[in-house]
Design an enzyme around this catalytic site. Sequence first.
Site, PDB file in Angstrom:
ATOM      1  N   GLY A   1       0.815  -1.199   0.000  1.00 56.42           N
ATOM      2  CA  GLY A   1       0.000   0.000   0.000  1.00 56.42           C
ATOM      3  C   GLY A   1       0.850   1.251   0.000  1.00 56.42           C
ATOM      4  O   GLY A   1       1.996   1.225   0.473  1.00 56.42           O
TER       5      GLY A   1
ATOM      6  N   GLN B   1       3.008   9.960   1.211  1.00 55.50           N
ATOM      7  CA  GLN B   1       4.276   9.225   1.128  1.00 55.50           C
ATOM      8  C   GLN B   1       5.051   9.550  -0.143  1.00 55.50           C
ATOM      9  O   GLN B   1       6.244   9.272  -0.236  1.00 55.50           O
ATOM     10  CB  GLN B   1       4.024   7.709   1.192  1.00 55.50           C
ATOM     11  CG  GLN B   1       3.497   7.247   2.541  1.00 55.50           C
ATOM     12  CD  GLN B   1       3.380   5.743   2.582  1.00 55.50           C
ATOM     13  OE1 GLN B   1       2.377   5.203   2.124  1.00 55.50           O
ATOM     14  NE2 GLN B   1       4.396   5.066   3.079  1.00 55.50           N
TER      15      GLN B   1
ATOM     16  N   CYS C   1       6.201  -0.035   7.068  1.00 56.85           N
ATOM     17  CA  CYS C   1       5.788   1.143   6.301  1.00 56.85           C
ATOM     18  C   CYS C   1       6.946   1.561   5.407  1.00 56.85           C
ATOM     19  O   CYS C   1       8.088   1.623   5.874  1.00 56.85           O
ATOM     20  CB  CYS C   1       5.413   2.267   7.265  1.00 56.85           C
ATOM     21  SG  CYS C   1       4.855   3.766   6.438  1.00 56.85           S
ATOM     22  N   LEU C   2       6.657   1.860   4.161  1.00 60.21           N
ATOM     23  CA  LEU C   2       7.725   2.270   3.242  1.00 60.21           C
ATOM     24  C   LEU C   2       8.366   3.589   3.673  1.00 60.21           C
ATOM     25  O   LEU C   2       9.465   3.907   3.249  1.00 60.21           O
ATOM     26  CB  LEU C   2       7.175   2.398   1.813  1.00 60.21           C
ATOM     27  CG  LEU C   2       6.725   1.074   1.167  1.00 60.21           C
ATOM     28  CD1 LEU C   2       6.044   1.339  -0.170  1.00 60.21           C
ATOM     29  CD2 LEU C   2       7.904   0.121   0.980  1.00 60.21           C
TER      30      LEU C   2
ATOM     31  N   HIS D   1      -4.165   1.153   7.646  1.00 58.20           N
ATOM     32  CA  HIS D   1      -2.822   1.729   7.710  1.00 58.20           C
ATOM     33  C   HIS D   1      -2.704   2.917   6.750  1.00 58.20           C
ATOM     34  O   HIS D   1      -2.204   3.982   7.127  1.00 58.20           O
ATOM     35  CB  HIS D   1      -1.791   0.636   7.381  1.00 58.20           C
ATOM     36  CG  HIS D   1      -0.378   1.116   7.313  1.00 58.20           C
ATOM     37  ND1 HIS D   1       0.599   0.707   8.203  1.00 58.20           N
ATOM     38  CD2 HIS D   1       0.243   1.962   6.453  1.00 58.20           C
ATOM     39  CE1 HIS D   1       1.739   1.292   7.887  1.00 58.20           C
ATOM     40  NE2 HIS D   1       1.558   2.054   6.824  1.00 58.20           N
TER      41      HIS D   1
ATOM     42  N   HIS E   1      -2.420   7.413   7.113  1.00 51.36           N
ATOM     43  CA  HIS E   1      -1.464   8.333   6.475  1.00 51.36           C
ATOM     44  C   HIS E   1      -2.149   9.638   6.049  1.00 51.36           C
ATOM     45  O   HIS E   1      -1.536  10.704   6.078  1.00 51.36           O
ATOM     46  CB  HIS E   1      -0.847   7.694   5.227  1.00 51.36           C
ATOM     47  CG  HIS E   1       0.339   6.813   5.500  1.00 51.36           C
ATOM     48  ND1 HIS E   1       1.503   7.291   6.062  1.00 51.36           N
ATOM     49  CD2 HIS E   1       0.559   5.495   5.260  1.00 51.36           C
ATOM     50  CE1 HIS E   1       2.385   6.297   6.159  1.00 51.36           C
ATOM     51  NE2 HIS E   1       1.835   5.199   5.690  1.00 51.36           N
TER      52      HIS E   1
HETATM   53 NI    NI Z   1       2.777   3.314   5.684  1.00 54.94          NI
END
Ligand code: NI
Length: 180
Positions: free
Chosen positions: A44, A49, A88-89, A130, A134
């Site tokens: 995701g 992000q 998380c990236l 999640h 964000h």
């Molecule tokens: Ni994340």
Amino acid sequence: MLDIYRIGDEILRTKCEKVTQFDHSLEILIDAMFDTLDEADGVGLAGPQVGVDKRLFIVSLNDGTRKAFVNPEIVETSVDTCPYEEGCLSIPGVYHNVIRPSKVKVFAQDEKGHAFTVDASGLLARVIQHENDHLDGKLFIDRLSEDERDKVLKLYSKRCGRKVGADRKSDKLSSKKRKG
Ligand code: NI
């Protein structure tokens, strides 16, 4: 390929704005987000992000689920909860169990602006929650106890050579930690 912003960057703490224009540039952005997610081997990815403070995220699972959620709203959450090890990236290399509702119902729009509803369980429910966090400037570490959060961030600093702390608002070292 888009740059993925990491913890410590202000955009990850921003409350995102609703998408109002369903135009070609939105489709280009979403395509680029899918390419970026595939390259990063994630499940995701949310707007902030990749530096976009808009309410949208994408999901791509091994079961073939591949979907953009624009202006999502979680309208129902189950009473029963479950733990799942999240990563998380934007906080690469660290993972921790997070407890969340097992099922959610979400209203959203697709990249063309068409409304849809998803009743999600399992991994999809997890990723939706999640990613939706964000859009409100929340990270999974905010859902941990202070001690757990400190542990995760210390490990992240060690692995990535970046200093971030546990204070949710600024991602600076908390006063407790500053004192030692
Ligand atoms: Ni994340």
